[in-house]
Design a protein around this motif. Sequence first.
Motif, PDB file in Angstrom:
ATOM      1  N   TYR A  40      10.704  -7.477  43.656  1.00  0.00           N
ATOM      2  CA  TYR A  40      10.746  -7.857  42.115  1.00  0.00           C
ATOM      3  C   TYR A  40      11.440  -6.836  41.398  1.00  0.00           C
ATOM      4  CZ  TYR A  40       7.054 -11.296  42.606  1.00  0.00           C
ATOM      5  OH  TYR A  40       6.072 -12.257  43.126  1.00  0.00           O
ATOM      6  N   GLY A  41      12.191  -5.679  41.980  1.00  0.00           N
ATOM      7  CA  GLY A  41      12.801  -4.823  41.159  1.00  0.00           C
ATOM      8  C   GLY A  41      12.392  -3.543  40.835  1.00  0.00           C
ATOM      9  N   ARG A  42      13.201  -2.853  39.937  1.00  0.00           N
ATOM     10  CA  ARG A  42      12.506  -1.458  39.526  1.00  0.00           C
ATOM     11  C   ARG A  42      11.562  -1.617  38.279  1.00  0.00           C
ATOM     12  NH1 ARG A  42      13.786   0.981  34.878  1.00  0.00           N
ATOM     13  NH2 ARG A  42      15.385  -0.667  34.599  1.00  0.00           N
ATOM     14  N   ARG A  43      11.697  -2.792  37.553  1.00  0.00           N
ATOM     15  CA  ARG A  43      10.616  -3.070  36.432  1.00  0.00           C
ATOM     16  C   ARG A  43       9.316  -3.550  36.927  1.00  0.00           C
ATOM     17  NH1 ARG A  43      13.379  -5.464  31.131  1.00  0.00           N
ATOM     18  NH2 ARG A  43      14.389  -7.093  32.866  1.00  0.00           N
ATOM     19  N   GLY A  44       9.328  -3.898  38.260  1.00  0.00           N
ATOM     20  CA  GLY A  44       8.297  -4.427  38.782  1.00  0.00           C
ATOM     21  C   GLY A  44       7.786  -6.044  38.275  1.00  0.00           C
ATOM     22  N   PHE A  45       6.430  -6.156  38.683  1.00  0.00           N
ATOM     23  CA  PHE A  45       5.853  -7.453  38.264  1.00  0.00           C
ATOM     24  C   PHE A  45       4.704  -7.612  37.634  1.00  0.00           C
ATOM     25  CE2 PHE A  45       4.588  -6.848  42.513  1.00  0.00           C
ATOM     26  CZ  PHE A  45       3.134  -7.645  42.524  1.00  0.00           C
ATOM     27  N   ALA A  46       4.010  -8.321  36.975  1.00  0.00           N
ATOM     28  CA  ALA A  46       2.674  -8.354  36.474  1.00  0.00           C
ATOM     29  C   ALA A  46       1.973  -9.738  37.274  1.00  0.00           C
ATOM     30  CB  ALA A  46       2.593  -8.413  35.021  1.00  0.00           C
ATOM     31  N   GLN A  47       1.037  -9.447  38.191  1.00  0.00           N
ATOM     32  CA  GLN A  47       0.049 -10.518  38.716  1.00  0.00           C
ATOM     33  C   GLN A  47      -1.031 -10.904  37.575  1.00  0.00           C
ATOM     34  OE1 GLN A  47      -2.583 -11.715  42.377  1.00  0.00           O
ATOM     35  NE2 GLN A  47      -0.452 -11.619  42.762  1.00  0.00           N
ATOM     36  N   TYR A  48      -1.029 -12.191  37.124  1.00  0.00           N
ATOM     37  CA  TYR A  48      -2.099 -12.405  36.071  1.00  0.00           C
ATOM     38  C   TYR A  48      -2.994 -13.307  36.792  1.00  0.00           C
ATOM     39  CZ  TYR A  48      -3.670 -14.046  31.539  1.00  0.00           C
ATOM     40  OH  TYR A  48      -4.533 -14.195  30.270  1.00  0.00           O
ATOM     41  N   GLN A  49      -4.361 -13.219  36.771  1.00  0.00           N
ATOM     42  CA  GLN A  49      -5.296 -14.099  37.246  1.00  0.00           C
ATOM     43  C   GLN A  49      -6.351 -14.236  36.151  1.00  0.00           C
ATOM     44  OE1 GLN A  49      -7.082 -13.089  41.197  1.00  0.00           O
ATOM     45  NE2 GLN A  49      -8.049 -15.117  41.247  1.00  0.00           N
ATOM     46  N   PHE A  50      -6.663 -15.284  36.176  1.00  0.00           N
ATOM     47  CA  PHE A  50      -7.817 -15.752  34.997  1.00  0.00           C
ATOM     48  C   PHE A  50      -8.681 -16.843  35.801  1.00  0.00           C
ATOM     49  CE2 PHE A  50      -4.311 -18.804  34.497  1.00  0.00           C
ATOM     50  CZ  PHE A  50      -4.936 -19.787  34.483  1.00  0.00           C
ATOM     51  N   VAL A  51      -9.769 -17.058  35.256  1.00  0.00           N
ATOM     52  CA  VAL A  51     -10.818 -18.035  35.413  1.00  0.00           C
ATOM     53  C   VAL A  51     -11.235 -18.691  34.292  1.00  0.00           C
ATOM     54  CG1 VAL A  51     -12.735 -16.536  35.665  1.00  0.00           C
ATOM     55  CG2 VAL A  51     -12.862 -18.682  36.963  1.00  0.00           C
ATOM     56  N   ILE A  52     -11.323 -19.936  34.365  1.00  0.00           N
ATOM     57  CA  ILE A  52     -11.866 -20.924  32.951  1.00  0.00           C
ATOM     58  C   ILE A  52     -12.908 -21.710  33.760  1.00  0.00           C
ATOM     59  CG2 ILE A  52      -9.708 -20.512  31.789  1.00  0.00           C
ATOM     60  CD1 ILE A  52      -8.964 -23.460  32.672  1.00  0.00           C
ATOM     61  N   PRO A  53     -13.821 -21.859  32.822  1.00  0.00           N
ATOM     62  CA  PRO A  53     -14.968 -22.945  33.439  1.00  0.00           C
ATOM     63  C   PRO A  53     -14.679 -24.369  33.807  1.00  0.00           C
ATOM     64  CG  PRO A  53     -15.513 -21.791  31.258  1.00  0.00           C
ATOM     65  CD  PRO A  53     -14.281 -21.582  31.501  1.00  0.00           C
ATOM     66  N   PHE A  54     -15.442 -24.924  34.710  1.00  0.00           N
ATOM     67  CA  PHE A  54     -15.059 -26.275  35.001  1.00  0.00           C
ATOM     68  C   PHE A  54     -15.007 -27.088  33.893  1.00  0.00           C
ATOM     69  CE2 PHE A  54     -17.144 -24.736  39.306  1.00  0.00           C
ATOM     70  CZ  PHE A  54     -15.924 -24.802  39.870  1.00  0.00           C
ATOM     71  N   ALA A  55     -16.027 -27.130  32.961  1.00  0.00           N
ATOM     72  CA  ALA A  55     -16.014 -27.961  31.683  1.00  0.00           C
ATOM     73  C   ALA A  55     -14.459 -27.828  30.935  1.00  0.00           C
ATOM     74  CB  ALA A  55     -17.037 -27.617  30.884  1.00  0.00           C
ATOM     75  N   ASP A  56     -13.903 -28.981  30.911  1.00  0.00           N
ATOM     76  CA  ASP A  56     -12.555 -28.776  30.186  1.00  0.00           C
ATOM     77  C   ASP A  56     -11.605 -28.348  30.921  1.00  0.00           C
ATOM     78  OD1 ASP A  56     -13.735 -30.382  27.965  1.00  0.00           O
ATOM     79  OD2 ASP A  56     -14.355 -28.726  26.910  1.00  0.00           O
ATOM     80  N   GLY A  57     -11.878 -28.249  32.050  1.00  0.00           N
ATOM     81  CA  GLY A  57     -10.898 -27.227  33.002  1.00  0.00           C
ATOM     82  C   GLY A  57      -9.766 -27.742  33.045  1.00  0.00           C
TER      83      GLY A  57
END
Length: 474
Positions: free
Chosen positions: A328-345
């Motif tokens: 990903y190079g010198r500035r690197g990377f951000a891994q973004y992980q989230f969870v949202i409820p099944f309702a209206d998922g």
Amino acid sequence: MQAPDSPPRELLPSAGDRPRTTRLTGWGGNLRADCVLREPETPAEAAAVMDRAGTIARGLGRSYGDAALNGGGQVLGMRRLDRYLGFDPATGVLECEAGVSLEQIIRDFTPRGWFPMITPGTKFVTVGGCIANDVHGKAHHAQGCFSACVDELTLLTACGDVVRASRGDNAELFWATFGGMGLLGVVLTARLRLRPIETSYFRQKVIPVGDLAGMFAALEENDRAFTYSVATLDVMARGARLGRGVIALGEHATPAELPARLAASPLRVSGPPRLTVPFELPELTLNRLTIRLVNAVIQLVQKRAPPFGHYDGFFYPLDSIAHWNRGYGRRGFAQYQFVIPFADGLPRMRAILDAILSSGELPFLNVLKRFGKESGGLLSFPREGWTLAIDFPVRAGTAALLRRLDAMVLEAGGRVYLGKDSYLDAATFRRMYPAIDRFTALKAKVDPHGVFTSDLGRRVGLAPRLGPPRDGHA
């Protein structure tokens, strides 16, 4: 014993060495800090060198952001504490020090018919790190978090005492330590249950899916029949094709199921990575064209997965390339992980994906899964719902995009994973994690002077700012 990509012990500083300032980074390479690194070899040494002005434990450095960084303060490296303390071959119960890695357990116990009960997407993580993050894997909907396989742990507390905690003794401390990001103390040892296996292979099934609605339906249906499941989305697909991708399903294979060439060595263990990224690649390496090409290759390879796969390819595909984060190079990377409820998922996930794809950023590797019930860890991340983890090479607009996504996840009733987070603010974090007051009340009780702190802990309001050195430790 240590992971094959770790430096040899003779190159590591011991706790008795003079403290030195070391530039450390998370696995994402986007956040860096100058820290005083000490690496004790025994629990007694860890207690002796612990800086009561502010310290945080660190394993193999695979948390993506700043969870194991402590700018201007001490980082207590735990990878020298990597001894086995006992094993019961009748039950698969292993007692070990916190610096033991999953790679080490796999290497030593798979030939004997045992495998980690719960594993994340890399084996180069320590038991202590798995506890601090309460890690999850492809089977959370069926088997839960790492806390599900740990029966007992010992914790070095702020006053220097070693406390034993389990579901029955010091239960509040036990559950707060899972997902507590090392902010209550230093995990020294753990007693955990391994999984009996007959082979180190998996029976695999692959399902291509054309859109997000189909993806959700297929995952829900197949999670009832398969222990392991994960989907990879085509990050270039938009409009009616938004969310299309490939679902990979699996179960532990038996010797009778394997073809003859695999059955000849049913408990084969893999060696060290054969490939490596030798240096941080130029940032121009990752652009829309190269991401499109790599994405197409990933989708094609997954669709052509063989009926049986080795654990390395099934659980740890990126571990086959040492230092892959340098891509990903010198500035690197951000891994973004989230969870949202099944309702209206479905509409919520569609809106989040639309926001990502219309942002001008360069989303890359990703996985989509279904989570089961919460573990009981006060700050453990998983809850029932849909979870997506996605990489972003860090560019000028990345932080702003992730703040926008934080707001969307919060509005959906979801939350962000601290083990991969780099940018979440304290106010948003507080609203995402309803047990935060229980955690901070316990921290005030067991760590009243804020000995355990980190860049992440300070950023999200779980730990105080660094104070002056105490007890003669710098």
